[in-house]
Design a protein around this motif. Sequence first.
Motif, PDB file in Angstrom:
ATOM      1  N   LEU A  86       0.853  -1.190   0.000  1.00 49.80           N
ATOM      2  CA  LEU A  86       0.000   0.000   0.000  1.00 49.80           C
ATOM      3  C   LEU A  86       0.887   1.238   0.000  1.00 49.80           C
ATOM      4  N   LEU A  87       0.694   2.098  -0.985  1.00 48.39           N
ATOM      5  CA  LEU A  87       1.476   3.326  -1.057  1.00 48.39           C
ATOM      6  C   LEU A  87       1.091   4.286   0.057  1.00 48.39           C
ATOM      7  N   PRO A  88       2.022   5.153   0.471  1.00 49.17           N
ATOM      8  CA  PRO A  88       1.644   6.205   1.432  1.00 49.17           C
ATOM      9  C   PRO A  88       0.620   7.145   0.794  1.00 49.17           C
ATOM     10  N   GLU A  89      -0.164   7.799   1.613  1.00 48.04           N
ATOM     11  CA  GLU A  89      -1.113   8.782   1.097  1.00 48.04           C
ATOM     12  C   GLU A  89      -0.357   9.880   0.352  1.00 48.04           C
ATOM     13  N   GLY A  90      -0.923  10.310  -0.759  1.00 44.38           N
ATOM     14  CA  GLY A  90      -0.290  11.365  -1.545  1.00 44.38           C
ATOM     15  C   GLY A  90       0.615  10.854  -2.640  1.00 44.38           C
ATOM     16  N   TYR A  91       0.673   9.517  -2.855  1.00 36.67           N
ATOM     17  CA  TYR A  91       1.477   8.931  -3.923  1.00 36.67           C
ATOM     18  C   TYR A  91       0.599   8.084  -4.833  1.00 36.67           C
ATOM     19  N   ARG A  92       1.025   7.954  -6.077  1.00 34.36           N
ATOM     20  CA  ARG A  92       0.370   7.067  -7.027  1.00 34.36           C
ATOM     21  C   ARG A  92       1.436   6.352  -7.853  1.00 34.36           C
ATOM     22  N   PHE A  93       1.086   5.193  -8.388  1.00 31.51           N
ATOM     23  CA  PHE A  93       2.028   4.450  -9.221  1.00 31.51           C
ATOM     24  C   PHE A  93       2.113   5.077 -10.603  1.00 31.51           C
ATOM     25  N   GLN A  94       3.344   5.243 -11.067  1.00 26.04           N
ATOM     26  CA  GLN A  94       3.606   5.818 -12.376  1.00 26.04           C
ATOM     27  C   GLN A  94       3.859   4.724 -13.414  1.00 26.04           C
ATOM     28  N   ALA A  95       4.572   3.668 -13.036  1.00 25.27           N
ATOM     29  CA  ALA A  95       4.909   2.618 -13.995  1.00 25.27           C
ATOM     30  C   ALA A  95       5.361   1.364 -13.269  1.00 25.27           C
ATOM     31  N   ILE A  96       5.101   0.213 -13.894  1.00 30.51           N
ATOM     32  CA  ILE A  96       5.638  -1.070 -13.434  1.00 30.51           C
ATOM     33  C   ILE A  96       6.928  -1.316 -14.198  1.00 30.51           C
ATOM     34  N   LYS A  97       8.053  -1.191 -13.538  1.00 36.16           N
ATOM     35  CA  LYS A  97       9.350  -1.310 -14.186  1.00 36.16           C
ATOM     36  C   LYS A  97       9.788  -2.765 -14.352  1.00 36.16           C
ATOM     37  N   GLU A  98       9.364  -3.624 -13.412  1.00 38.99           N
ATOM     38  CA  GLU A  98       9.787  -5.028 -13.472  1.00 38.99           C
ATOM     39  C   GLU A  98       8.753  -5.896 -12.773  1.00 38.99           C
ATOM     40  N   SER A  99       8.493  -7.080 -13.334  1.00 37.64           N
ATOM     41  CA  SER A  99       7.627  -8.055 -12.677  1.00 37.64           C
ATOM     42  C   SER A  99       8.015  -9.443 -13.174  1.00 37.64           C
ATOM     43  N   THR A 100       8.401 -10.311 -12.263  1.00 38.54           N
ATOM     44  CA  THR A 100       8.790 -11.676 -12.614  1.00 38.54           C
ATOM     45  C   THR A 100       8.148 -12.650 -11.625  1.00 38.54           C
ATOM     46  N   PRO A 101       7.950 -13.914 -12.046  1.00 36.72           N
ATOM     47  CA  PRO A 101       8.255 -14.466 -13.372  1.00 36.72           C
ATOM     48  C   PRO A 101       7.269 -13.986 -14.419  1.00 36.72           C
ATOM     49  N   LYS A 102       7.616 -14.175 -15.678  1.00 36.39           N
ATOM     50  CA  LYS A 102       6.739 -13.767 -16.761  1.00 36.39           C
ATOM     51  C   LYS A 102       5.439 -14.558 -16.692  1.00 36.39           C
ATOM     52  N   ALA A 103       4.312 -13.861 -16.858  1.00 32.67           N
ATOM     53  CA  ALA A 103       3.016 -14.519 -16.781  1.00 32.67           C
ATOM     54  C   ALA A 103       2.866 -15.567 -17.881  1.00 32.67           C
ATOM     55  N   GLY A 104       2.366 -16.745 -17.505  1.00 28.52           N
ATOM     56  CA  GLY A 104       2.172 -17.818 -18.467  1.00 28.52           C
ATOM     57  C   GLY A 104       0.943 -17.591 -19.330  1.00 28.52           C
ATOM     58  N   LYS A 105       0.826 -18.377 -20.392  1.00 28.21           N
ATOM     59  CA  LYS A 105      -0.284 -18.226 -21.329  1.00 28.21           C
ATOM     60  C   LYS A 105      -1.630 -18.541 -20.679  1.00 28.21           C
ATOM     61  N   THR A 106      -1.613 -19.395 -19.667  1.00 30.54           N
ATOM     62  CA  THR A 106      -2.872 -19.784 -19.025  1.00 30.54           C
ATOM     63  C   THR A 106      -3.261 -18.862 -17.879  1.00 30.54           C
ATOM     64  N   GLU A 107      -2.394 -17.918 -17.525  1.00 29.56           N
ATOM     65  CA  GLU A 107      -2.681 -16.999 -16.429  1.00 29.56           C
ATOM     66  C   GLU A 107      -3.515 -15.835 -16.936  1.00 29.56           C
ATOM     67  N   VAL A 108      -4.628 -15.597 -16.277  1.00 29.88           N
ATOM     68  CA  VAL A 108      -5.555 -14.548 -16.705  1.00 29.88           C
ATOM     69  C   VAL A 108      -5.084 -13.173 -16.239  1.00 29.88           C
ATOM     70  N   GLU A 109      -4.602 -13.082 -15.004  1.00 31.96           N
ATOM     71  CA  GLU A 109      -4.214 -11.798 -14.442  1.00 31.96           C
ATOM     72  C   GLU A 109      -2.722 -11.541 -14.642  1.00 31.96           C
ATOM     73  N   PRO A 110      -2.318 -10.267 -14.671  1.00 30.75           N
ATOM     74  CA  PRO A 110      -0.889  -9.942 -14.783  1.00 30.75           C
ATOM     75  C   PRO A 110      -0.144 -10.330 -13.517  1.00 30.75           C
ATOM     76  N   ARG A 111       1.177 -10.393 -13.613  1.00 29.38           N
ATOM     77  CA  ARG A 111       1.978 -10.760 -12.441  1.00 29.38           C
ATOM     78  C   ARG A 111       1.812  -9.739 -11.324  1.00 29.38           C
ATOM     79  N   VAL A 112       1.755  -8.461 -11.660  1.00 27.08           N
ATOM     80  CA  VAL A 112       1.528  -7.396 -10.681  1.00 27.08           C
ATOM     81  C   VAL A 112       0.226  -6.693 -11.052  1.00 27.08           C
ATOM     82  N   ARG A 113      -0.693  -6.648 -10.101  1.00 27.82           N
ATOM     83  CA  ARG A 113      -1.996  -6.026 -10.342  1.00 27.82           C
ATOM     84  C   ARG A 113      -2.135  -4.789  -9.464  1.00 27.82           C
ATOM     85  N   LEU A 114      -2.498  -3.668 -10.068  1.00 28.37           N
ATOM     86  CA  LEU A 114      -2.685  -2.418  -9.341  1.00 28.37           C
ATOM     87  C   LEU A 114      -4.140  -2.282  -8.897  1.00 28.37           C
ATOM     88  N   GLY A 115      -4.347  -1.629  -7.755  1.00 28.00           N
ATOM     89  CA  GLY A 115      -5.694  -1.445  -7.233  1.00 28.00           C
ATOM     90  C   GLY A 115      -5.722  -0.320  -6.224  1.00 28.00           C
TER      91      GLY A 115
END
Length: 232
Positions: A144-173
């Motif tokens: 959870l980010l501190p108040e007053g911040y937002r995510f600008q970009a996902i620079k890295e996420s591993t392992p690479k999502a497989g073909k059968t995976e519906v959701e991304p490796r990193v999910r923002l919310g």
Amino acid sequence: MRYRPFLLMMCTLLAVSGAEVQRYATRLDLGPDGRGAATATVSVLGGPGEVLTLPVGFKASGFLLKDAPAGLAAELQGRGVKVTLPPAGGASAFTFTFTADAVFAAETDGEGSKATVPPTSRFLRHAFVNTGASPVRDYAVEALLPEGYRFQAIKESTPKAGKTEVEPRVRLGRSGGRQTALLHATGLEQGGSASMVLEAVPVRRSLLWLLAGLAAAALYLYYFRDMTKSRA
């Protein structure tokens, strides 16, 4: 035939040994000082008194075991948590808390990248490697980010999502008005890894939108003044 009891005993020991981590989920509440208050919930299946090591993936301090069954022990050792399962064995669920140090900070590597990002940018970094012998069937970290911040970009996420995976490796919310990032991976055998690097920036209203709003207000007042004069 005289070795049969011995073989049966060995088979029994093998059957109950080799713990596996069924679920390992950590919630990380980030503060503006760059540290995070972490709460990890773990479910393990193993033999009586079996010992295993849970990698943490953070520079941790202030470890505290909570909500553990009787006979279960855990202590922080370096970058991992040494866990001794209860004498009865079987399934065990427990929770521990700790402070993740320097997990949300400005870019400081030596490749000159600091000059390529805004000085206000901060980076959330997490890298988990299963160095223990016990497989981790389900692994998740929610930050959870501190108040007053937002995510600008996902620079890295591993392992690479497989073909059968519906959701991304990193999910923002979002949670309670704050932005979140959830890293989720399954089937991490010994040597398996999962990681994420995200860039976050302060939440600020665009100056262009502010100027546009002021201009619109000025035009409205000017037009309204002309309408008043014409009616007079």
